[in-house]
Design an enzyme around this catalytic site. Structure first.
Site, PDB file in Angstrom:
ATOM      1  N   CYS A 299      -1.580   1.734  -3.769  1.00  0.00           N
ATOM      2  CA  CYS A 299      -1.335   3.028  -3.110  1.00  0.00           C
ATOM      3  C   CYS A 299      -0.034   2.991  -2.309  1.00  0.00           C
ATOM      4  O   CYS A 299       0.028   2.374  -1.233  1.00  0.00           O
ATOM      5  CB  CYS A 299      -2.508   3.355  -2.190  1.00  0.00           C
ATOM      6  SG  CYS A 299      -2.214   4.790  -1.166  1.00  0.00           S
TER       7      CYS A 299
ATOM      8  N   CYS B  32      -0.181   4.687   1.185  1.00  0.00           N
ATOM      9  CA  CYS B  32      -0.914   3.916   2.198  1.00  0.00           C
ATOM     10  C   CYS B  32      -0.106   2.719   2.691  1.00  0.00           C
ATOM     11  O   CYS B  32      -0.122   2.405   3.872  1.00  0.00           O
ATOM     12  CB  CYS B  32      -2.229   3.374   1.631  1.00  0.00           C
ATOM     13  SG  CYS B  32      -3.106   4.502   0.579  1.00  0.00           S
ATOM     14  N   ASP B  33       0.566   2.027   1.784  1.00  0.00           N
ATOM     15  CA  ASP B  33       1.096   0.700   2.130  1.00  0.00           C
ATOM     16  C   ASP B  33       2.621   0.581   2.105  1.00  0.00           C
ATOM     17  O   ASP B  33       3.144  -0.470   2.486  1.00  0.00           O
ATOM     18  CB  ASP B  33       0.510  -0.351   1.157  1.00  0.00           C
ATOM     19  CG  ASP B  33      -1.011  -0.425   1.255  1.00  0.00           C
ATOM     20  OD1 ASP B  33      -1.528  -0.149   2.349  1.00  0.00           O
ATOM     21  OD2 ASP B  33      -1.659  -0.737   0.251  1.00  0.00           O
TER      22      ASP B  33
END
Ligand code: NDP
Length: 314
Positions: free
Chosen positions: A134, A137-138
């Site tokens: 993701c 997200c990261d």
């Protein structure tokens, strides 16, 4: 039964939320069961440019938040639960989760899909330690570092460009010599100086004591393996695996018809082979998996469920 509904929608992504809006607006007692955050996969999408009427700077979370609020404004109940068993064959459908049992006259399956893994050596051991599925997200964890993006579809190319906001360099590793991604996305990637490509290649192994600091990439035409090491000053690198999805249908496999890849088979009314059971979104057999097609499926499924309930339970 307290947990008795007209319609239960399993999955709270765009398909499920759209089904909820149509169902509750038609005055049906509607429950959406979602095991994670309402919004589904788009919750981890950084930019949505192609949803008609979308606002500038639209992100997955902003769009799905508005959908959720709209569904709740019509009276949809949203419960967090992870469905472990279903009995869909009778007139009253039974759905069992980790936290409760629920019943309904009709069920809409909108469970979506989950990220596919590369099944490369070291992949599992490094999830959260350099391996990610993701970008939204990261991505921030890799500010100033090097990133490998695996895949050649819309997700990989879209997110490769997005990741250049953080990374010093993004290298796309694709198993063929042509991308699957839409031309418009390809153009963005090709003209971005920070994006490079390694063609005809797959990840053989991901290594590192702790975070990933070495990636072994195999050319599948020559079988040659090249080792890419993180710069000593970086100490680590990112590997974003964006190679598509598998459907979330494990719990339905003995209940409704699935195709060979596990996607739910349905007709254009979103009817499955079981009466009173409908499907919507990425989890069904279809050619275009987009927010715009997911919400369309959801609307159709809810309208058909309403007709079915009216006809069957007068
Ligand atoms: P896709 O299935 O479209 O693409 C997967 C990519 O990963 C392909 O290039 C495929 O290679 C490659 N791949 C698959 N398995 C492996 C493997 N085991 N090892 C290495 N490479 C592999 O998935 P996406 O996630 O890109 O897209 C899913 C859906 O979401 C699509 O319908 C897409 O259109 C949509 N989407 C749309 C966006 C937009 O419009 N902005 C953004 C993101 C997603 P190969 O090409 O050789 O098969």
């Amino acid at each position: 039964m307290e947990n008795m509904y007209d319609v239960i929608i399993i999955g709270g992504g765009p398909a499920g939320l759209a089904a909820g809006i149509y169902s509750a607006r038609a005055k049906m007692k509607t429950l959406i069961i979602e095991k994670g955050v309402p919004g589904g996969q788009i919750f981890t999408t950084s930019e949505i440019e192609n949803y008609p009427g979308g606002i500038e700077g639209e992100t997955g979370p902003s769009l799905s938040d508005r959908m959720r609020l709209q569904a709740e404004s019509f009276g949809v109940e949203i419960k967090p639960d992870d469905i472990t068993a279903v009995d869909l064959q009778g007139e009253i459908k039974k759905v069992t989760g980790m936290f409760g049992e629920y019943e309904a006259k009709a069920v809409i399956v909108a469970t979506g899909a989950h990220s596919r893994k590369m099944d490369s050596k070291g992949e599992n051991e490094h999830i959260g330690q350099g391996v990610s599925y993701c970008a939204t997200c990261d991505g921030g964890f890799f500010t100033g570092l090097e990133i490998f993006v695996i895949g050649g579809g819309d997700t990989a190319i879209d997110e490769a460009v997005y990741l250049t906001r953080f990374a010093r360099k993004v290298t796309v590793v694709h198993r063929r010599d042509k991308l699957r991604a839409a031309k418009s996305l390809q153009e963005k990637a090709f003209k971005n100086d920070k994006v490079e490509f390694i063609w005809d290649s797959v990840v053989e192994e991901v290594k590192g004591e702790g975070p990933v600091d070495e990636v072994l990439i195999k050319n599948i035409k020559t079988n040659e393996i090249t080792t890419y090491k993180a710069d000593a000053k970086d100490g680590m690198m990112g590997v974003f695996v964006l190679i598509g999805y598998n459907p979330n249908t494990e719990v339905f496999k003995d209940q409704i018809e699935l195709d060979n890849a596990g996607y739910v088979v349905a007709n254009e009314k979103m009817e499955t082979n079981v009466k009173g059971v409908y499907v919507a979104g990425d989890v069904r057999v279809k050619t275009l998996r987009q927010v715009v097609t997911a919400v369309s499926d959801g609307a159709i499924a809810a309208v058909e469920a309403e007709k079915y309930i009216d006809d069957t339970f007068e």
